[in-house]
Design an enzyme around this catalytic site. Structure first.
Site, PDB file in Angstrom:
ATOM      1  CE  LYS A   1      -3.951   1.679   2.751  1.00 14.04           C
ATOM      2  NZ  LYS A   1      -4.797   1.371   3.937  1.00 14.04           N
TER       3      LYS A   1
ATOM      4  CB  SER B   1      -8.153   2.742   2.862  1.00 14.10           C
ATOM      5  OG  SER B   1      -7.268   2.270   3.872  1.00 14.10           O
TER       6      SER B   1
ATOM      7  CB  SER C   1      -8.267   0.099   5.823  1.00 20.10           C
ATOM      8  OG  SER C   1      -9.075   1.249   5.820  1.00 20.10           O
TER       9      SER C   1
END
Lengths: 470, 76
Positions: A81, A156, A180
């Protein structure tokens, strides 16, 4: 062995590279080939660093040929990420504001994986500043679900879920502040571990909410998550909230049977208003646990709606505080939904915020008392499988917050309590969409969750299914 | 505890140095209002001698319990 190294698990490819039955170059090229095929469809990567990755792979192979193995993940290519700082690299945090931000330090979690020998494939897409549960990003476009391109990935850690599911990377770091890691794991059919608050250092990871942020992996199995957790966990002078003390042998835990363990099924909240297919898969998962020898009991948890509300209040205030300078100087550079949600924090008085923080101890205590007789609680990650990108594209419309709340209602209580939770692929809807279940544990008892998750994965094959490039 | 009105939110945002329009204040009120309502049963009820660090104390106690439980299960 699979003809495509990229289809191997993290633990398998690491072993194969160490034994020289697969080279780091072969593994890396295999991932890059799949990335080239899937990226135009998924938008899972923020940056692809093919040449650098292959050069690093060659260096890893060369070192291994000389007998120099850096660590247990020597030569394994990964992507994470895009919020983990790596010195000299652009780290966008999924935002326009940090489009050109070059990190000057490397995050502790990332450094520990590098020390174990991993090499970098690039960086993965994410919700802007990790503040969104769907996978939409108004600056870089939505990430697509490899099981159905018109569906969301969840967020996310949207790129992490999508890329791991499509076998573009063997695993990926995500972060979990309100769900997330678990949401993309659920929607994309991969295994995701939200760690206990304090289990892994957050130094050098973009902050969203200092009281709720946790670092964790998304991977193909509980075993892979165990390997990564063992490498990243532990004290860190750069993050005083990272707890000291010995790190358990998580890999050993995954080999333990679950006969005699007790798993709790909530009597309310997590079983209310479920999509019928999610309810069916919950029942089927409980049946597998029973078959494997676990005792199943019903548990009555404290009011989870209060926990969800407290989580929302803490998150809103802390996120607004982190972003205050940019809210003043660059409000036009936020996406509409993220700006809207950051502004929510302006409406919460300091006394209310501190009340939510003061209640955290008693709330955790009440939860632990309610689960005193069980080793883990099982619950759905979300009440539905992946909705379409179109129907969840609510931007900053008046009903945006209610859509977000509906998706995250089963994940936020866990963040408020700082508990660990392992999301595992548990089945598929009749339409072919993956559904995950979360195993919720006691503070710092990730080993128990990985033990139960691995047993479930020995008894099922949902985690081994690969989306087809149709 | 009651949810803040748009007018109150506008004033709070001004004091915070991040002024918002009336329209945005109304939207914030609708958006965050349910969280206030969800927490209402707890707000104003907490005992005097309670501070946020209690959370860490409870976490640590849980960690010790885990060790004891693990030892017992291993011994069985």
């Amino acid at each position: 062995m699979n003809t495509e190294p990229a289809l191997m698990s993290l633990t398998s490819v690491a072993k194969a590279i160490a034994e020289k039955s697969v080279s780091s170059r072969e593994a890396t090229q295999s991932c890059l080939d799949r990335i080239a095929q899937w990226q135009p469809r998924l938008n899972a990567f923020m940056a692809i660093e093919a040449e650098a990755a292959l050069a690093a792979a060659d260096a890893a192979d060369g070192a291994l040929a000389k007998g120099n193995q850096r660590g247990v993940l020597h030569g394994v290519p990964l992507a994470h990420k895009d919020m983990y700082y790596e010195a000299g690299k652009v780290v966008t945090c999924g935002s326009k504001i940090r489009r050109d931000f070059v990190a000057t330090t490397t995050s502790t979690a990332l450094q520990r994986l590098k020390d174990a020998g991993t090499i970098r494939l690039g960086s993965l897409q994410m919700a802007e500043f990790a503040y969104g549960p769907t996978g939409h990003n108004s600056h870089y476009g939505p990430v697509h679900n490899p099981w159905a391109i018109d569906r969301i990935t969840g967020g996310s850690s949207s790129g992490s879920g999508s890329a791991v599911a499509a076998r573009l990377t063997f695993a990926a770091l995500g972060s979990d502040t309100g769900g997330s890691i678990r949401m993309p794991a659920h929607f994309c059919g991969v295994t995701g571990l939200k760690t206990t608050y304090g289990r892994i250092s957050r130094a050098g990871a973009m902050p969203l909410s200092q009281s709720l942020d946790t670092v964790g992996p998304l991977a193909r199995s509980a075993e892979d998550c165990a390997l990564l957790l063992g490498l990243m966990a532990g004290a860190d002078p750069e993050d005083p909230t990272a707890v000291a003390g010995p790190v358990p042998d998580y890999m050993a835990a995954t080999r333990e049977p679950i006969r005699g363990l007790t798993v709790g099924v909530p009597s309310a909240f997590y079983v209310d208003d479920l999509d019928p297919e999610v309810a069916r898969i919950l029942d089927e998962t409980v049946a597998v646990l029973k078959r494997e020898g676990a005792d199943i009991v019903q548990v009555e948890l404290p009011d989870q709606r209060q926990l969800t509300a407290a989580c929302q209040l803490v998150l809103a205030v802390e996120a607004a505080a982190f972003h205050k300078r940019w809210l003043i100087e660059r409000p036009q550079d936020y996406g509409p939904q993220v700006l809207m949600r950051l502004q929510n924090g302006l409406a919460i008085p300091g006394v209310t915020y501190l009340e939510t923080m003061r209640w955290r101890g008693p709330a955790l205590s009440a939860h632990l008392a309610a689960v005193a007789g069980v080793d883990a609680v099982i619950a759905p990650v979300a009440p539905v499988a992946a909705p379409t990108i179109a129907e969840s594209d609510v931007g900053n419309s008046p009903d945006a917050e209610s859509v977000i709340q509906r998706l995250t209602r089963f994940t936020r209580p866990i963040n408020y309590l700082g508990l660990p939770s392992l999301s595992i692929p548990a089945g598929f809807t009749r339409g072919g969409l993956p559904v995950g279940m979360q195993l919720i544990g006691r503070s710092f008892d990730e080993a128990m969750l990985l033990r139960i998750g691995a047993a479930l994965q020995r008894a099922t094959d949902f985690h081994e299914r690969v989306p087809k490039f149709a | 505890m009651t949810r803040p009105t748009a007018k109150e939110i506008k004033a709070m945002a001004d004091v915070a140095g991040v002024p918002v329009s009336t329209e945005v204040a109304e939207r914030i009120a609708n958006s965050i209002g349910p969280a206030f309502e969800g927490f209402a049963a707890v707000a104003g009820t907490l005992p005097f001698d309670l501070e946020p660090a209690t959370f860490i104390v409870v976490q640590e106690a849980a960690k010790m319990t885990n060790k004891e439980t693990t030892s017992k299960k291993a011994a069985q």
